[in-house]
Each structure stands twice: as C-alpha cells, then as structure tokens.
Design an enzyme around this catalytic site. Sequence first.
Site, PDB file in Angstrom:
ATOM      1  N   GLU A   1      -5.901  -7.537   9.954  1.00 50.10           N
ATOM      2  CA  GLU A   1      -4.797  -8.508  10.006  1.00 50.10           C
ATOM      3  C   GLU A   1      -3.574  -7.943  10.717  1.00 50.10           C
ATOM      4  OE1 GLU A   1      -3.565  -5.951   6.663  1.00 50.10           O
ATOM      5  OE2 GLU A   1      -5.481  -6.732   7.393  1.00 50.10           O
TER       6      GLU A   1
ATOM      7  N   CYS B   1      -9.579  -1.870   3.633  1.00 49.91           N
ATOM      8  CA  CYS B   1      -8.813  -0.696   3.202  1.00 49.91           C
ATOM      9  C   CYS B   1      -9.215  -0.261   1.785  1.00 49.91           C
ATOM     10  CB  CYS B   1      -7.314  -0.968   3.308  1.00 49.91           C
ATOM     11  SG  CYS B   1      -6.311   0.533   3.362  1.00 49.91           S
TER      12      CYS B   1
ATOM     13  N   GLY C   1      -2.886   3.700  -3.607  1.00 51.62           N
ATOM     14  CA  GLY C   1      -3.417   4.681  -4.543  1.00 51.62           C
ATOM     15  C   GLY C   1      -4.885   5.028  -4.385  1.00 51.62           C
TER      16      GLY C   1
ATOM     17  N   GLN D   1     -13.017   0.989   0.207  1.00 57.77           N
ATOM     18  CA  GLN D   1     -13.313   2.150  -0.632  1.00 57.77           C
ATOM     19  C   GLN D   1     -13.971   1.725  -1.951  1.00 57.77           C
ATOM     20  OE1 GLN D   1      -9.434   3.897  -0.969  1.00 57.77           O
ATOM     21  NE2 GLN D   1      -9.235   4.168   1.241  1.00 57.77           N
TER      22      GLN D   1
ATOM     23  N   TYR E   1      -6.877   7.878   1.165  1.00 56.64           N
ATOM     24  CA  TYR E   1      -8.234   8.217   0.737  1.00 56.64           C
ATOM     25  C   TYR E   1      -9.245   7.695   1.752  1.00 56.64           C
ATOM     26  CZ  TYR E   1      -6.171   9.476  -3.719  1.00 56.64           C
ATOM     27  OH  TYR E   1      -5.408  10.082  -4.686  1.00 56.64           O
TER      28      TYR E   1
ATOM     29  N   HIS F   1      -6.768  -2.184   9.009  1.00 53.89           N
ATOM     30  CA  HIS F   1      -6.225  -3.511   8.706  1.00 53.89           C
ATOM     31  C   HIS F   1      -6.461  -4.477   9.865  1.00 53.89           C
ATOM     32  CE1 HIS F   1      -3.947  -2.569   4.978  1.00 53.89           C
ATOM     33  NE2 HIS F   1      -4.026  -1.354   5.475  1.00 53.89           N
TER      34      HIS F   1
ATOM     35  N   SER G   1       0.815  -1.218   0.000  1.00 50.37           N
ATOM     36  CA  SER G   1       0.000   0.000   0.000  1.00 50.37           C
ATOM     37  C   SER G   1       0.852   1.273   0.000  1.00 50.37           C
ATOM     38  CB  SER G   1      -0.945   0.018   1.212  1.00 50.37           C
ATOM     39  OG  SER G   1      -1.899  -1.017   1.106  1.00 50.37           O
TER      40      SER G   1
END
Length: 366
Positions: free
Chosen positions: A334, A247, A222, A251, A292, A332, A46
């Site tokens: 995890e 994550c 991104g 979105q 974002y 997250h 990420s």
Amino acid sequence: MAKRQLVLEDGTVFVGEGFGSERATKGEVVFNTGMTGYQEVISDPSYCGQIVTMTYPLIGNYGVNRDDFETVTPFINGFVVKEVSDAPSNFRNEENLDHYLKAHDIPGIFGIDTRKLTKIIRKHGTMKAIISDLEAPAGELAEQVSKLILPTDQVKRTSTVKPYVVPGRGMRIVMVDFGAKHGILRELTKRNCNITVVPHDYSAESILRLKPDGILLTNGPGDPKDVPEAIAMIQQILGKIPVFGICLGHQLLALACGADTEKMKFGHRGANHPVKDLRKCKTYLTSQNHSYAVREGSLENTGLELTQIALNDNTVEGLQHKSYPAFSVQYHPEASPGPEDTNYLFDDFLNMIKKNQVKQEEEAYA
C-alpha cells in the site's frame, strides 16, 4: 528552543535543540531512510513505542496536511532529525511539524549528527535511548535506559477495540487489525470491497461467522511472537478462507505454519528497499518498516514456498502456501510513503479469492 540530549544505552550522547513536546521520552531508537514521507512515518502504528530517526537531512519542509495520515493517533515515542523546517512551503500544508508534534505530545530533537547516529545503529544494532533536557547527567540516563524493558503490548495498543464496517459492494473482506495503516483500507475501498475490520484478538469462530470471502492480516508493531492468539486463529482459518498477510501479518502466517522469526540487527525502514520476485525474476522497490523477519532456514516442512527476497540482505520478503490459498509479503504494497510498484498484490488477493470460489463451486457439483 531549549537544548536537549539524546542518550544511547551504550553511553553515546548527542546534544541538539528540542522541538515538539518538552517532556522526556524513552524507547528503541531506529532509523528510516526515506527522503520524504515523514508524516506517514510519524503516523504509522508499526513505529509504536520507538524513537524514529530520519536519515534525510531536512525534515518538515512541506509541512503537515490532513490527507497523508496513516492513523488518527500517532504512537511513536520520539522524533530525531538533522534539521527541521519551521516555515514549510507546499500548497497542501496546514501546519508545521513542531506544532503537530506538540499537539500529540511527541518530543523531538534536531541539530544532531543523524549520519553518525545511523552508523552507530548499523554497526552495533538497534538500541534503547532517551531524549531529555540537559539537567539530567548523561551517565545516569544511560544506566537508566539500559535497564529499560521494552513493551510487548504494542499490537493491543494500536489495534481497534471493536469491529467496524467500511461498506462496499464487492468482495467481503475481514481485515484483522494488528496496528493497520489507512493505506491498506484505501487500497481495498478502491476495489469496492466490503471490509469488516476486527480486533487483533478476534477468534477464528467469530471471523468465520462473518462469512468472509477473504482475510487480510495487516501490518503492526513489535514481535509477532507476542501475539500468540493471532497465530492460533490463523491456524484455524488456514485452508478455509483465502489469506493475505502484510508485514506483521506475513510473520504471523509464517509462525502459524510452523516457521520461525528472528529479530534483525537494525531492521528495514524506508521507501527504497529492492525486493526480487523469484518467480517473475523481476525486482521492485518497496516501502518497509519491520524489526523482525522470517528465518529462511525454518521454512522446510511448513508448506510455505519462498517467493521473494530482499536484495540488500537476502532476507525473506514473500511467501506462498503450496496447498492453501494464502500468501504474504514482508513489505508494504500500500506504500504511503514510498513507491506503489507492488499495489497489484491487492488485485492478486482478489483474484485468488475468485479462483478459490470457482474451485469450491466445482467441488460442490462434482
């Protein structure tokens, strides 16, 4: 070690020492507030294309080991720290941070005021930067980096190219890889799932052909609007197969339902972000990494219910579809790095699948 400089697009210059690769590098400079977990941060897809600043002052003191990677190949463009340890001490240590960054051609800079850098980013927002030697004039570098066009293909660069299977005897899960961390696979394999990992642009038809019990939309780098093919795919599978988004996957689920996303001023990156579950009236500490967020005002008439919020800024952290078996979180569960308070969400995902299967059987016999 040679002197090196970090130049921001606004002309701010930080001079320090170089470590890792000796090449120059450009990218969006961001900061992570975690006290530990630098190995997982560096290897988190990420962060693709970004220059990562660690706010904790000493980095590298426990070295690098074979177990804590979140991907085989790191995708960060640069690494910024206050002080780097060249003599780590830990029973799992196998090499120091400098050697690891050199092996993967990642430039780093240390000995700068990371507190000042972080305060600049918090005040003015995320900005572009360059790490270079001192020979290049800082003014020219600032002008150069201000014209830098940030990439839009990070998901393509970090996603798997071909499908592959991680065998198990339990639930059949299709994991759509947008730049997935290994931690997600670890949580699913712990629960004995049979996992088929597919590329980011895999079609809904191809996914449905695999006859999955559930679909997991992973994290990734991104802007989610740069992955329109994924949004279209989610729209076609929603209501047919249970969906869990993490994550970037969160979105993308929101966009597929008609909500909107926006870029944050400086994002959330760290292992200590408090999130409140509105249904349980309970707060969790979470691991986060995103630029974002879903706009809360855009959720009306989408079929999505707001379930969790960030306590630091009240941004959207969790969503549940009102009609279909689908939910998502911005953080997250995890972890890796960070607290594992919320890894129960993987159990919630599998329980949602079981409930959906029972419902389908009842409807079939009705």
